[in-house]
Write an enzyme that holds these catalytic residues in place. Structure first.
Site, PDB file in Angstrom:
ATOM      1  N   GLU A  30      41.460  43.948  38.442  1.00 16.41           N
ATOM      2  CA  GLU A  30      41.932  42.593  38.461  1.00 16.41           C
ATOM      3  C   GLU A  30      43.416  42.505  38.990  1.00 16.41           C
ATOM      4  O   GLU A  30      44.187  43.383  38.560  1.00 16.41           O
ATOM      5  CB  GLU A  30      41.892  42.172  36.839  1.00 16.41           C
ATOM      6  CG  GLU A  30      41.538  40.935  36.739  1.00 16.41           C
ATOM      7  CD  GLU A  30      39.930  40.668  37.135  1.00 16.41           C
ATOM      8  OE1 GLU A  30      39.614  40.058  38.191  1.00 16.41           O
ATOM      9  OE2 GLU A  30      39.050  41.090  36.516  1.00 16.41           O
ATOM     10  N   THR A  32      44.247  42.833  41.844  1.00 14.50           N
ATOM     11  CA  THR A  32      44.521  44.260  42.772  1.00 14.50           C
ATOM     12  C   THR A  32      44.235  43.811  44.047  1.00 14.50           C
ATOM     13  O   THR A  32      44.785  44.419  45.212  1.00 14.50           O
ATOM     14  CB  THR A  32      43.571  45.444  42.547  1.00 14.50           C
ATOM     15  OG1 THR A  32      42.334  44.832  42.377  1.00 14.50           O
ATOM     16  CG2 THR A  32      44.100  46.074  41.323  1.00 14.50           C
ATOM     17  N   GLY A 118      34.620  26.465  36.862  1.00 11.53           N
ATOM     18  CA  GLY A 118      36.075  26.739  36.441  1.00 11.53           C
ATOM     19  C   GLY A 118      36.215  27.836  35.472  1.00 11.53           C
ATOM     20  O   GLY A 118      37.080  27.829  34.662  1.00 11.53           O
ATOM     21  N   GLY A 120      35.989  31.189  35.937  1.00 13.68           N
ATOM     22  CA  GLY A 120      36.526  32.492  36.431  1.00 13.68           C
ATOM     23  C   GLY A 120      35.349  33.180  36.837  1.00 13.68           C
ATOM     24  O   GLY A 120      35.452  34.327  36.788  1.00 13.68           O
ATOM     25  N   SER A 122      33.694  32.450  39.608  1.00 16.02           N
ATOM     26  CA  SER A 122      33.581  32.084  40.981  1.00 16.02           C
ATOM     27  C   SER A 122      32.688  30.938  41.265  1.00 16.02           C
ATOM     28  O   SER A 122      32.023  31.315  42.524  1.00 16.02           O
ATOM     29  CB  SER A 122      33.660  33.408  41.864  1.00 16.02           C
ATOM     30  OG  SER A 122      34.343  33.184  43.078  1.00 16.02           O
ATOM     31  N   SER A 124      33.668  28.624  42.774  1.00 15.77           N
ATOM     32  CA  SER A 124      34.307  28.067  44.068  1.00 15.77           C
ATOM     33  C   SER A 124      33.715  29.094  45.428  1.00 15.77           C
ATOM     34  O   SER A 124      33.284  28.355  46.409  1.00 15.77           O
ATOM     35  CB  SER A 124      35.758  28.237  44.086  1.00 15.77           C
ATOM     36  OG  SER A 124      36.307  29.579  43.759  1.00 15.77           O
ATOM     37  N   ASP A 168      36.572  37.548  45.663  1.00 15.38           N
ATOM     38  CA  ASP A 168      35.302  36.677  45.594  1.00 15.38           C
ATOM     39  C   ASP A 168      34.416  36.387  46.708  1.00 15.38           C
ATOM     40  O   ASP A 168      33.222  36.548  46.759  1.00 15.38           O
ATOM     41  CB  ASP A 168      35.698  35.283  45.025  1.00 15.38           C
ATOM     42  CG  ASP A 168      36.546  35.407  43.664  1.00 15.38           C
ATOM     43  OD1 ASP A 168      36.745  36.558  43.276  1.00 15.38           O
ATOM     44  OD2 ASP A 168      36.974  34.184  43.332  1.00 15.38           O
TER      45      ASP A 168
HETATM   46  P1  ADP Z   1      35.833  29.211  39.442  1.00 14.34           P
HETATM   47  O1  ADP Z   1      35.835  29.522  40.781  1.00 14.34           O
HETATM   48  O2  ADP Z   1      36.295  30.361  38.451  1.00 14.34           O
HETATM   49  O3  ADP Z   1      34.672  28.230  38.959  1.00 14.34           O
HETATM   50  P2  ADP Z   1      37.841  27.474  40.558  1.00 14.34           P
HETATM   51  O4  ADP Z   1      39.029  26.611  39.857  1.00 14.34           O
HETATM   52  O5  ADP Z   1      38.265  28.485  41.578  1.00 14.34           O
HETATM   53  O6  ADP Z   1      37.096  28.011  39.395  1.00 14.34           O
HETATM   54  O7  ADP Z   1      36.622  26.801  41.228  1.00 14.34           O
HETATM   55  C1  ADP Z   1      36.410  25.624  40.622  1.00 14.34           C
HETATM   56  C2  ADP Z   1      36.369  24.472  41.654  1.00 14.34           C
HETATM   57  O8  ADP Z   1      35.228  24.701  42.699  1.00 14.34           O
HETATM   58  C3  ADP Z   1      35.747  23.034  40.852  1.00 14.34           C
HETATM   59  O9  ADP Z   1      36.811  22.301  40.369  1.00 14.34           O
HETATM   60  C4  ADP Z   1      35.281  22.052  41.998  1.00 14.34           C
HETATM   61  O10 ADP Z   1      36.213  21.658  42.909  1.00 14.34           O
HETATM   62  C5  ADP Z   1      34.410  23.514  43.007  1.00 14.34           C
HETATM   63  N1  ADP Z   1      33.033  23.476  42.625  1.00 14.34           N
HETATM   64  C6  ADP Z   1      32.325  24.752  42.088  1.00 14.34           C
HETATM   65  N2  ADP Z   1      31.126  24.543  42.118  1.00 14.34           N
HETATM   66  C7  ADP Z   1      30.961  23.215  42.131  1.00 14.34           C
HETATM   67  C8  ADP Z   1      29.735  22.341  42.101  1.00 14.34           C
HETATM   68  N3  ADP Z   1      28.450  22.801  41.834  1.00 14.34           N
HETATM   69  N4  ADP Z   1      29.819  21.018  42.433  1.00 14.34           N
HETATM   70  C9  ADP Z   1      31.071  20.651  42.878  1.00 14.34           C
HETATM   71  N5  ADP Z   1      32.226  21.183  43.006  1.00 14.34           N
HETATM   72  C10 ADP Z   1      32.075  22.529  42.619  1.00 14.34           C
HETATM   73 MG    MG Z   2      37.203  30.357  42.062  1.00 12.04          MG
END
Ligand code: ADP
Ligand code: MG
Length: 367
Positions: A30, A32, A118, A120, A122, A124, A168
């Site tokens: 983590e 890293t 959101g 953790g 991923s 995103s 990721d």
């Molecule tokens: P994590 O990757 O840990 O879930 P992040 O803050 O890096 O958290 O990413 C979350 C962001 O990615 C959300 O706020 C949104 O903008 C976007 N996102 C991820 N999945 C979706 C989804 N299914 N629909 C819309 N937006 C998404």
């Molecule tokens: Mg993310």
């Protein structure tokens, strides 16, 4: 990246397909990745699906089952920082492709995800990579996974503006079912490591934190300052002796986490290969993140404490920290859920979500 060339919509614009990309959990390693070190993540059995439909203009329409707002944008108007809200992610991928020299048609993009957003895990990268893989194949770009990793990383760091490393993106493209992925972030080389360890359980603490709120950037800056003080390009090249002899205070603690975590990752990969237990390494990683890197929180510490008391074969916070999820190895989800839920209730914390997972395959086309 040098993709080059124009891409036109296929004859008779219509449904191009659906691409599926998993979320991920980091077994160990983590903070890293941006120090050019090592990590050993695996893809989980929750994923983002993106249906890609080609359009004959250069308009993009984005929908998500997790969002109420449809977003419409013109490819020619995309600028870093110019889009707010969730559609920054899919639009960022298109911007990164065009910036690398690909001229795209328009798209309708339909998103649906089983990765908690959101938390953790991923969501995103799952979203970015599903768009990238879909557009790549739908447009016949054949860029290859390593280029798509770079496209997604550019999208997240430059267009969205979050200073994440490459962990990721690399794992969601390269993961193999039943395996962890040993990543060397200096060479970006990867090695599949069979995960012959007991049940894998994720505990989502329900504490939410965003990578773009400053704490993550401060940790990165501290690591850069520690490397500069030691005269090495990144903490990857710092020795434990130099860290202990020449640093003190906050920079000593941050650098000590990174150097010891890199050693733990390599030792974890070795032991997994030899069929040996890794519990002590996972617990040591958590302590290092809690005490030296200072990115844990009471809820994450409580999960690890409960798991240890129940005899888990390792437990640690995963992801950037300050909330999100912990990984527990070697306990059944039901027993852990009951104990963790009791512990959280005793503190009046929001109830956690506990679910079993397994190491799954990376990006693929599903329709
Ligand atoms: P994590 O990757 O840990 O879930 P992040 O803050 O890096 O958290 O990413 C979350 C962001 O990615 C959300 O706020 C949104 O903008 C976007 N996102 C991820 N999945 C979706 C989804 N299914 N629909 C819309 N937006 C998404
Ligand atoms: Mg993310």
């Amino acid at each position: 990246m040098n993709p080059g060339g124009d891409v036109g919509p296929s004859a008779g614009t219509g449904l191009a397909g659906t691409w599926r990309v998993p979320g991920r959990v980091n077994l160990i390693g983590e903070h890293t990745d941006y120090n050019n070190g090592f990590a050993l993540p695996f893809a989980i059995d929750r994923h983002s699906d993106v249906r890609v439909v080609l359009r004959s203009d250069r308009q993009v329409r984005c929908w998500s089952a997790q969002e109420s707002r449809q977003v419409v944008a013109a490819l020619d108007d995309l600028r870093p920082g110019g889009v707010v809200g969730w559609a920054r992610y899919p639009l960022g991928v298109l911007w990164a492709l065009e910036t690398a020299g690909v001229r795209l048609p328009g798209f309708d993009l339909w998103v649906d995800s089983t990765v908690p957003v959101g938390a953790g895990l991923s969501s995103s990268a799952a979203l970015l990579a599903a768009v990238a893989a879909g557009v790549d194949e739908a447009c016949g770009l054949a860029l290859g996974r390593d280029t798509l990793v770079e496209v997604c990383h550019q999208a997240e760091t430059v267009f969205v503006g979050v200073p994440v490393g490459r962990l990721d993106q690399v794992v969601v493209f390269h993961a193999r079912a039943g395996h962890g992925l040993l990543i060397d972030f200096e060479s970006l080389s990867t090695e599949q490591v069979p995960l012959g360890i007991g049940p894998l359980v994720v505990v989502d603490t329900a504490v939410r934190h965003h990578n773009d709120d400053g704490a993550y950037a401060i940790r990165r800056a501290e690591c850069e300052a520690a490397a500069a003080a030691l005269g090495v390009p990144t903490l990857r090249h710092a020795t434990a002796v130099a860290v202990n002899d020449r640093l003190d205070g906050v920079l000593l603690r941050r650098a000590r986490h990174v150097t010891t975590e890199n050693q733990r990752v390599l030792e974890t990969a070795r032991r997994l290969g030899a069929g040996e237990d890794i519990a002590d390494l996972l617990y040591a990683s958590h302590r290092s993140l809690r005490d030296d890197f200072e990115v844990s929180c009471p809820q994450l510490d409580a999960v690890v404490g409960v798991a240890c008391a129940l005899g888990a074969r390792g437990a640690r916070m995963v992801g950037g920290g300050f909330g999100g999820c912990a990984l527990v190895v070697g306990l059944e989800a039901d027993a852990l859920r009951a104990a963790v839920t009791r512990a959280f209730a005793a503190h009046d914390w929001s109830p956690p979500t506990v679910f079993a997972t397994r190491a799954s395959a990376g990006a693929s086309r599903v329709a």
